[in-house]
Design an enzyme around this catalytic site. Structure first.
Site, PDB file in Angstrom:
ATOM      1  N   GLU A  81       0.828  -1.189   0.000  1.00 61.22           N
ATOM      2  CA  GLU A  81       0.000   0.000   0.000  1.00 61.22           C
ATOM      3  C   GLU A  81       0.874   1.255   0.000  1.00 61.22           C
ATOM      4  OE1 GLU A  81      -2.110   0.185   3.624  1.00 61.22           O
ATOM      5  OE2 GLU A  81      -2.887   2.188   3.260  1.00 61.22           O
TER       6      GLU A  81
ATOM      7  N   ASP B 238      -1.159  -1.335   5.871  1.00 59.67           N
ATOM      8  CA  ASP B 238      -1.017  -0.774   7.208  1.00 59.67           C
ATOM      9  C   ASP B 238      -2.174  -1.184   8.109  1.00 59.67           C
ATOM     10  OD1 ASP B 238       1.304   0.465   6.484  1.00 59.67           O
ATOM     11  OD2 ASP B 238       0.307   2.345   5.878  1.00 59.67           O
TER      12      ASP B 238
ATOM     13  N   ASP C 165      -4.477   0.267   9.614  1.00 59.59           N
ATOM     14  CA  ASP C 165      -5.436   1.358   9.816  1.00 59.59           C
ATOM     15  C   ASP C 165      -6.618   1.202   8.856  1.00 59.59           C
ATOM     16  OD1 ASP C 165      -4.404   1.984   7.366  1.00 59.59           O
ATOM     17  OD2 ASP C 165      -3.355   3.799   8.023  1.00 59.59           O
TER      18      ASP C 165
ATOM     19  N   ASP D  22      -7.421   2.673   6.034  1.00 56.38           N
ATOM     20  CA  ASP D  22      -7.063   2.511   4.626  1.00 56.38           C
ATOM     21  C   ASP D  22      -6.492   1.127   4.351  1.00 56.38           C
ATOM     22  OD1 ASP D  22      -7.946   4.936   3.850  1.00 56.38           O
ATOM     23  OD2 ASP D  22      -5.959   5.882   3.658  1.00 56.38           O
TER      24      ASP D  22
END
Ligand code: TSJ
Length: 668
Positions: free
Chosen positions: A452, A525, A527, A529
């Site tokens: 990402e 990650d 999180d 996103d």
């Protein structure tokens, strides 16, 4: 029943010439015995059971005319069958020309009563409406009992050798005779199929049961009893079928084990051009379009003009309503096609008409052209009327939502196919430039990291072992939270690069044997996103490269959440749950670093913690039920985060589920 009680004026007048006349009449029945297949299709079990359907049809007709409410079918121990109704009773008056009772004409003349005198009907239909005389001709014996006008009448028929040694079927043993009184009315027919005609004369009780239940569904309100006689009364079984909802009950029954999108099936009925139409329909959350259609209570598994009429009536009505519907944007209603409206739809179509033309090899398709406009207009008007009511607006939006989902899925797979077709041109294009490929050509060793973001991608490129590790950075569009539709994902350059990098096609053409990487590793990650990109990628693989998952090639890479250090002591922590233990191990005075993204690690840290096969942790993604996964795809792609979360927990087997739920709890 004593023969002496025969007391019929007509008989005394005509009994002398009875035999002579009889022979003439029986010529028709001879034809039936000569070529039974012409009349009942086959002399196998199907044809045998057809005899029962034939007789039952007569009682159903009486019920359809409003004169009969109950039918009892009994399978006797000796193998014979009785069909009995509480209708008016077959007329017994003497036929003015033939000089025998009307009832006898019914049992001895083909297509008696002019009801089935259309040749096309008898032949094309082939298996229907041939009448009681065919059953009589193919029976060892048959007994008729009629109650009407306060009296009970009986007549028996048998198969018997004539003077020339030829076996003739359906020969009356005596003319219809009065046998006592009766306070009720109705008709009862008992027959024993002829074992010289049929391959077997053993009836299959579950086949009869199923047929009778179907007939009960198709003829609202008629009570049909099925009795299977056994040695003792207690062992005998009786089944009762009575469906006051008719075809609506039928649809409910078919949808019983499915998730329906609205509680009550829709019911539409009408008559047009002398064609009676009944339709019931209900959507489920499934994807198949199942239509059960019938003409005069005969199933038409190959469809025909009535089904075509239904489809165009439905499409026209719902397209019109979609255009008018304010919740849909004009553009969206434009993308809907007929198939979309029928995704997950269960439909029963019932047509009753006079002269039926069956088509096709198995005569299982309705051919009459006039059935199309008749059904179409009744369905079109019926739906418009149904949705004119405010109370049904919710059902309409449910239907349109379902259709829109179908349209989007259709569009997405079209795009996917298009990309696959362009595969070769992509491979040679500059798109591949985004991919940092590995140098080794041994696919069994090679890995591709889907990373990402560009900065993480850059770190990974530095950290990797380029001999067997390729890096594909994803950025921009797929990370855009607004862009979650699959077709949009597929428009994305990186995805197209991914398809060509994996190098094994897509969709139906995907061949897991030609993949260029043994491990496809998603690095995202911890999180919102990251969760999102992972969801998109997994959904993409589920839908377009399913065998990639089922063969265990898809992994989720697990970067650490924390780095704890004290002087030369370093420990990485992969979940919040592990953190207290780890800090204790390192001891007082430690330094705690929390990683918010892959980009925060230097190349050595990234190699050690996340990419080095000797030290890293990978979560292998498996599907416990690929079909279920397919079903859930739009839920997953949709907005409902809770369902999405549950779904992943339920259907993907993550070896470090604690760490993953850690990820998931981060995203709220
Ligand atoms: F087909 C059959 F003969 F085998 C048969 C017919 C078998 C069974 C079990 C039932 C029937 C049947 C026929 N039930 N009800 C009737 N009704 C008439 O035939 C009928 C009665 C009255 C009138 C009328 O105009 O008064 C007309 C008909 C056709």
């Amino acid at each position: 029943m004593a023969e002496t009680s025969i007391e019929k004026k007509a008989n005394s007048k005509s009994s002398k010439s009875y035999d002579a006349k009889d022979i003439q009449i029986l010529e028709g029945l001879d034809a039936v015995r000569l070529r039974p297949g012409m009349y009942i299709g086959t002399t196998g079990p199907k044809g045998l059971h057809h005899l029962v359907w034939e007789i039952v049809d007569n009682s159903i007709d009486e019920a359809a005319n409003g004169f009969c409410t109950r039918i009892i079918v009994t399978l006797h121990k000796d193998g014979s069958v009785t069909v009995e109704d509480n209708g008016r009773g077959i007329p017994v008056a003497e036929h003015p020309v033939k000089k025998v009772s009307a009832a006898e004409v019914v049992f001895t003349e083909l297509h008696a009563g002019g009801k089935f005198n259309n040749e096309n009907y008898a032949y094309s239909g082939g298996l229907h409406g041939v009448g009681a005389s065919v059953v009589n001709a193919l029976s060892r014996w048959l007994k008729l009992e009629i109650c009407r006008d306060g009296k009970k009448y009986v007549q028996e028929y048998e198969s018997k050798e004539d003077k020339n040694g030829k076996i003739r079927g359906g020969v009356p043993k005596y003319p219809l005779k009065e046998e006592g009184v009766s306070v009720t009315t109705g008709t009862s027919v008992t027959f024993m199929p002829d074992d010289r005609i049929f391959e077997t004369i053993e009836f299959n009780s579950s086949m009869i049961k199923e047929h009778l239940e179907e007939v009960a569904f198709l003829n609202r309100g008629i009570e049909i009893n099925f009795v299977i006689e056994a040695d003792s009364e207690e062992e005998s079984k009786t089944y009762t079928f009575k469906y006051d909802g008719g075809v609506v009950d039928f649809v409910k029954y078919i949808n019983e084990s499915k998730n329906v999108l609205y509680a009550e099936p829709i019911y539409i009925s009408g008559e047009s051009d002398d064609i009676k139409v009944e339709v019931s329909m209900q959507h489920t959350d499934g994807y198949t379009d199942s239509i059960f259609s019938y003409v005069n209570n005969i199933q038409t598994p190959d469809g025909g003009t009535h089904e075509v009429g239904f489809k165009s009536g439905l499409t026209r009505a719902l397209s019109d309503l979609a255009t008018k519907n304010s919740s849909l944007k004009g553009k969206e209603s434009n993308m809907l096609v007929g198939d979309d409206f029928r995704e997950g739809l269960t439909t029963v179509i019932l047509v009753k008409m006079k002269t039926v033309e069956f088509e096709g090899q198995t005569k299982a398709k309705l051919g009459n052209p006039q059935a199309k406009p008749a059904v179409e207009s009744i369905v079109y008007n019926g739906l418009n009327e149904f949705f004119a009511n405010k109370k049904t607006s919710k059902i309409l939006s449910t239907m349109l939502d379902k259709a829109l989902g179908a349209a989007k899925a259709r569009e997405a797979s079209r795009k996917a196919k298009e990309i696959a077709r362009q595969k070769n041109s992509i491979e040679n294009s500059t798109l591949i430039g985004k991919l940092a490929s590995c140098t080794g050509k041994n696919y069994a060793n090679n890995e591709i990291f889907i990373v990402e973001g560009d900065s993480a991608g850059g770190s990974c490129k530095q950290a990797r072992d380029r001999h067997f590790q390729a890096i594909l950075p994803l950025r921009g569009k797929p990370l855009n939270v607004e862009k979650k539709r699959l077709d949009q994902v597929l428009q994305n350059e990186e995805f197209r690069t991914l398809i060509s990098a994996i190098g094994a096609g897509i969709g139906d053409d995907f061949d897991v044997n030609s993949i260029k990487y043994n491990k496809i590793i998603i690095l995202a990650d911890a999180d919102q996103d990251g969760f999102h990109i992972r969801s998109i990628l997994l959904t993409f693989f589920f839908r377009y490269m399913k065998s990639l998952i089922t063969n265990g090639h898809v992994f989720i890479g697990l970067p650490p959440l924390y780095r704890i250090s004290k002087r030369d002591k370093v420990e990485y922590v992969y979940s919040d749950a592990e953190l207290p233990e780890a800090t204790k191990r390192v001891g007082k005075g430690y330094k705690l670093q929390r990683y918010k993204g892959l980009g925060e690690m230097d190349k050595d840290q990234l190699w050690e913690t996340t990419m080095d096969p000797a030290q890293r942790t990978l979560i292998q993604v498996t599907i416990d039920d690929a079909a279920e996964a397919e079903k859930m795809i739009f839920t997953w792609m949709g907005d409902n985060v809770e369902i999405r979360k549950d779904y992943i927990a339920e259907h993907s087997n993550f070896s470090r589920i604690d760490a993953l739920s850690e990820f998931m709890s981060k995203k709220k």
